[in-house]
Design an enzyme around this catalytic site. Structure first.
Site, PDB file in Angstrom:
ATOM      1  N   ALA A   1       0.819  -1.218   0.000  1.00 28.69           N
ATOM      2  CA  ALA A   1       0.000   0.000   0.000  1.00 28.69           C
ATOM      3  C   ALA A   1       0.852   1.268   0.000  1.00 28.69           C
ATOM      4  CB  ALA A   1      -0.957  -0.006   1.186  1.00 28.69           C
TER       5      ALA A   1
ATOM      6  N   GLN B   1      -6.816  -0.877   5.107  1.00 26.90           N
ATOM      7  CA  GLN B   1      -7.450  -1.474   6.284  1.00 26.90           C
ATOM      8  C   GLN B   1      -8.883  -1.909   6.012  1.00 26.90           C
ATOM      9  OE1 GLN B   1      -6.031  -2.170   9.174  1.00 26.90           O
ATOM     10  NE2 GLN B   1      -4.109  -1.041   8.975  1.00 26.90           N
TER      11      GLN B   1
ATOM     12  N   HIS C   1      -0.792  -8.085   3.112  1.00 26.04           N
ATOM     13  CA  HIS C   1      -0.555  -8.569   4.477  1.00 26.04           C
ATOM     14  C   HIS C   1      -1.522  -8.009   5.515  1.00 26.04           C
ATOM     15  CE1 HIS C   1       1.703  -5.120   6.409  1.00 26.04           C
ATOM     16  NE2 HIS C   1       1.784  -4.754   5.143  1.00 26.04           N
TER      17      HIS C   1
ATOM     18  N   CYS D   1       3.960   2.195  12.734  1.00 28.78           N
ATOM     19  CA  CYS D   1       4.957   2.898  11.924  1.00 28.78           C
ATOM     20  C   CYS D   1       5.580   4.035  12.708  1.00 28.78           C
ATOM     21  CB  CYS D   1       4.309   3.454  10.668  1.00 28.78           C
ATOM     22  SG  CYS D   1       3.009   2.415  10.066  1.00 28.78           S
TER      23      CYS D   1
HETATM   24  C1  LIG Z   1      -0.353  -0.795   6.392  1.00 29.88           C
HETATM   25  C2  LIG Z   1      -0.882   0.412   5.727  1.00 29.88           C
HETATM   26  C3  LIG Z   1      -0.205   1.024   4.667  1.00 29.88           C
HETATM   27  C4  LIG Z   1       1.128   0.538   4.171  1.00 29.88           C
HETATM   28  O1  LIG Z   1       1.050  -0.735   3.636  1.00 29.88           O
HETATM   29  P1  LIG Z   1       2.377  -1.558   3.294  1.00 29.88           P
HETATM   30  O2  LIG Z   1       1.911  -2.770   2.622  1.00 29.88           O
HETATM   31  O3  LIG Z   1       3.042  -1.834   4.603  1.00 29.88           O
HETATM   32  O4  LIG Z   1       3.211  -0.696   2.425  1.00 29.88           O
HETATM   33  C5  LIG Z   1      -0.782   2.123   4.079  1.00 29.88           C
HETATM   34  N1  LIG Z   1      -1.948   2.609   4.506  1.00 29.88           N
HETATM   35  C6  LIG Z   1      -2.632   2.055   5.524  1.00 29.88           C
HETATM   36  C7  LIG Z   1      -3.933   2.616   5.935  1.00 29.88           C
HETATM   37  C8  LIG Z   1      -2.119   0.949   6.171  1.00 29.88           C
HETATM   38  O5  LIG Z   1      -2.781   0.417   7.185  1.00 29.88           O
END
Ligand SMILES: *Cc1c(COP(=O)(O)O)cnc(C)c1O
Length: 386
Positions: A73, A181, A203, A325
């Site tokens: 994402a 999410q 994931h 994060c």
């Molecule tokens: C986890 C997440 C991301 C980042 O996703 P990755 O696969 O770790 O790059 C971005 N936006 C939201 C809302 C997330 O929960």
């Protein structure tokens, strides 16, 4: 008794589903080809990828051709926002988003500001929601893109994507949604929702890490410029050799999710209620978010206790302070600050996030641990939070 780890951090990442793993193993063992190759093995890899696009397309109710594979994402957000803003810069340089977005969104917008774009940061209400009126007021004649997340990763708040998207359509503004999410956890029908670009990642819904996708609507004007350059794969929108096994895994995660979203939601509602019932009697507790939010997330602040100490005292329960994060920094969560929480409140926040494998017993244990931890920390340092 040695203590078993209790994983309540599903919003950070989820365990890989058994059928997903099986599919990835089959693909990894049976096909080593580069999917860009034109020989028989390469064509088979292309078929595997096309099948995965079909599975994801069915989950989202879109044409499989609208799916671009990415590394997750973060990349999807960067590609959607950076790629469309730059592509449409001639239309205007004004962009709209919120302070409560994920860093993959906010930092991309900050980067665009350095390139001469202008960003309006819409304020959420105290629960974290943006009203359609406030959102509409932020749009201008030179606005070309707005980005609002579906489900907030820290609080679980669900935005009214349908209403916000409708406003964007009316004003000819491209609408990007960070759905990391939401996809695979809530019904997301892109055949019906007015969304132009949607980011997702494997994931967060029981698929593998390192694979995600960007949905790009097949509508005039909905285009992105690449942010990576290379071998010309995926119509040059996102070049690079595709990881056939990870793509197949994400496809299977989508297929599995499609069959169990309602059952998962029911399970999560029961867990969140039990968790909340187990901790609500704690003095000085504040719920961060919206009671009608995504039931997999429960975020609470508590008076006179510091989040990092609480996190340690909660072990073996694995939860997040602020967001995963940000938890390396001692800064209070910028998301909770944007909801009007004080530094102290934001610093004491704990995000519990539950999922498919979480049991009632686990959340009851976690709730008891939380009550004890708060009481213990208050006794150690009564009223003393630096
Ligand atoms: C986890 C997440 C991301 C980042 O996703 P990755 O696969 O770790 O790059 C971005 N936006 C939201 C809302 C997330 O929960």
């Amino acid at each position: 008794m040695t203590e078993r780890r209790i994983y309540l951090d599903y919003a950070a990442s989820t365990p890989v589903n058994a059928r997903v793993l099986e599919r990835m193993r089959d693909v990894a063992l049976s096909n080593c080809a580069n999917p860009s190759s034109t020989h028989a093995a390469g064509r088979e890899a292309q078929d595997i990828i096309a099948a995965a696009a079909g599975q994801l397309g069915r989950l989202l109710n879109v044409d499989p051709d609208t799916v671009v594979w990415t590394s997750g994402a973060t990349e999807s957000d960067n590609l959607a926002i950076g790629g469309s803003a730059r592509h449409r810069a001639h239309r205007g340089r004004h962009l709209v988003t919120m302070k409560t977005e994920h860093k993959a969104v906010t930092d991309m917008f900050e980067a665009l500001v350095k390139e001469g774009f202008e960003v309006t940061w819409v304020e959420p209400d105290g629960n974290g929601l943006v009203s359609p009126e406030v959102f509409a007021a932020a749009l201008r004649d030179d606005t070309q893109l707005a980005s609002i997340m579906f489900v907030n990763n820290e609080t679980g708040v669900i935005q009214d994507i349908e209403a916000l998207g409708a406003i964007c359509r009316e004003r000819d503004v491209l609408f990007h949604v960070d759905g990391a999410q939401a996809v695979g956890k809530l019904p997301v029908d892109l055949g019906a929702l007015p969304v132009d670009l949607l980011s997702l990642t494997g994931h967060k819904f029981y698929g593998p890490k390192g694979i995600g996708a960007l949905y790009i609507a097949n509508r005039p004007g909905c285009r992105v410029e690449p942010i990576l350059f290379g071998g010309g794969q995926q119509r040059r929108i996102r070049p690079g050799t595709l990881p056939t096994d990870l793509v197949a895994g994400l496809g299977m995660a989508a297929e599995v999710a499609a069959t169990r979203i309602e059952a998962d939601l029911k399970h999560l509602r029961g867990l969140r209620k039990a968790l909340w019932d187990g901790i609500r009697s704690v003095d000085g507790l504040t719920l961060n978010g919206d009671p009608d939010g995504f039931p997999g997330i429960l975020n609470v602040s508590v008076e006179d206790v510091e989040g990092e100490s609480l996190l340690l005292a909660l072990e073996p329960v694995c939860v997040a302070t602020g967001s995963a994060c940000n938890s390396k920094s001692q800064e209070p969560s910028y998301v909770l600050r944007a909801l009007g929480r004080s530094d102290l409140q934001a610093q004491s926040a704990i995000r519990f996030s539950v999922g498919r494998q979480t049991t009632m017993e686990e959340v009851e244990f976690a709730a008891a641990r939380y009550r004890d931890a708060v009481a213990r920390l208050r006794k150690l340092a009564p009223g003393a939070v630096a």
